[in-house]
Design a protein around this motif. Structure first.
Motif, short mmCIF file in Angstrom:
data_model
loop_
_atom_site.label_atom_id
_atom_site.label_comp_id
_atom_site.label_asym_id
_atom_site.label_seq_id
_atom_site.Cartn_x
_atom_site.Cartn_y
_atom_site.Cartn_z
N ARG A 146 0.88 -1.15 0.07
CA ARG A 146 -0.04 -0.16 0.04
C ARG A 146 1.00 1.26 -0.06
N ASN A 149 2.58 1.76 -3.42
CA ASN A 149 1.69 2.25 -4.26
C ASN A 149 1.45 4.09 -4.16
N LEU A 150 1.04 4.05 -2.80
CA LEU A 150 0.95 5.66 -2.43
C LEU A 150 2.17 6.47 -3.14
N ASN A 152 4.55 5.72 -5.34
CA ASN A 152 4.73 5.67 -6.85
C ASN A 152 3.38 6.46 -7.35
N GLY A 153 2.23 6.36 -6.86
CA GLY A 153 0.91 7.19 -7.23
C GLY A 153 1.24 8.55 -7.27
N GLY A 154 2.10 9.14 -6.41
CA GLY A 154 2.31 10.52 -6.26
C GLY A 154 3.41 11.18 -7.09
N GLU A 155 4.04 10.28 -7.81
CA GLU A 155 5.14 10.45 -8.85
C GLU A 155 6.19 11.34 -8.19
#
Length: 226
Positions: A146, A149-150, A152-155
């Motif tokens: 989790r 993913n957070l 990586n999702g925030g770039e």
């Protein structure tokens, strides 16, 4: 190549704040994840007590001393280096770089409260830094996917880990291949101390750290003589 300092059989990078910042700026231009850690007396002590952690610590790309006691143990007496440690010049340079380049940062902490401190400080002092998220990391591996993913999702450009040793290091060992960011910056609780300014508690901690480190170095020397 940087010179090294050896303290309790741990090889640390022996460089000025300017040289450290130059290396970090280069890391921030790469696509692969580079790892930077601020090493305290407590880190060194615990690394000697935990099997395999000295070797694991040295696998990180840049290990920087974070306590005056470490410089003293390494017999570094250069006034400029001492002043840089007292002023935490390297941290100021890194935050200024993040601010100037409007870098995206994700903060990992041992608890929500511990994460709020660096988040609030960076927001107030370096408004150009974009803190895109903060997450408390549990002591086990249950949230690894989790959290990854957070991030990586925030770039994000950099993950700042404000956690205890070896908690923060073990997380990056487990998740390094999955994290899509340029740099992992393990600061421990340096940002909180930096934000609050040096006080009597810091002086006391450094005094005690020097005493403990000297004692452990003598023990290490005796073991080698046997």
């Amino acid at each position: 190549m940087n010179e090294k300092m050896n303290v309790l059989d741990v090889q640390l990078d022996n460089c000025t704040a300017k040289d450290a910042m130059k290396i970090i700026a280069e890391y921030m231009q790469t696509e692969e994840l580079n790892t930077v850690d601020i090493v305290t007396v407590d880190t060194l002590m615990r690394a000697t007590q935990l099997d395999g952690m000295k070797e694991e610590l040295e696998k990180l790309d840049l290990l920087l001393p974070g306590d005056m006691a470490i410089l003293e143990a390494a017999k570094i007496t250069d006034r400029k280096r001492i002043q840089e440690m007292e002023d935490q010049t390297m941290l100021k340079m890194v935050f200024h770089y993040f601010h100037k380049n409007r870098c995206k940062i994700f903060i990992l902490a041992g608890s929500e409260e511990e994460g709020d401190r660096p988040q609030g400080y960076l927001h107030e002092a370096y408004s150009g830094i974009q803190v895109v998220g903060m997450k408390a990391v549990p002591a086990d591996e249950s949230e690894d996917d989790r959290i990854t993913n957070l991030v990586n999702g925030g770039e994000v450009d950099c993950v700042i880990a404000s956690m205890d040793f070896p908690w923060q290091e073990q997380f990056v060992y487990r998740c390094k291949e999955q994290l899509n960011t340029r740099m992992w910056f393990g600061t421990g609780h340096s940002i909180a101390s930096f934000a609050n300014g040096e006080n009597w508690a810091d002086h006391l901690k450094n005094f005690i750290g020097k005493r403990i480190l000297k004692r452990e170095i003598k023990k290490e020397q005796k073991r080698k003589e046997v």
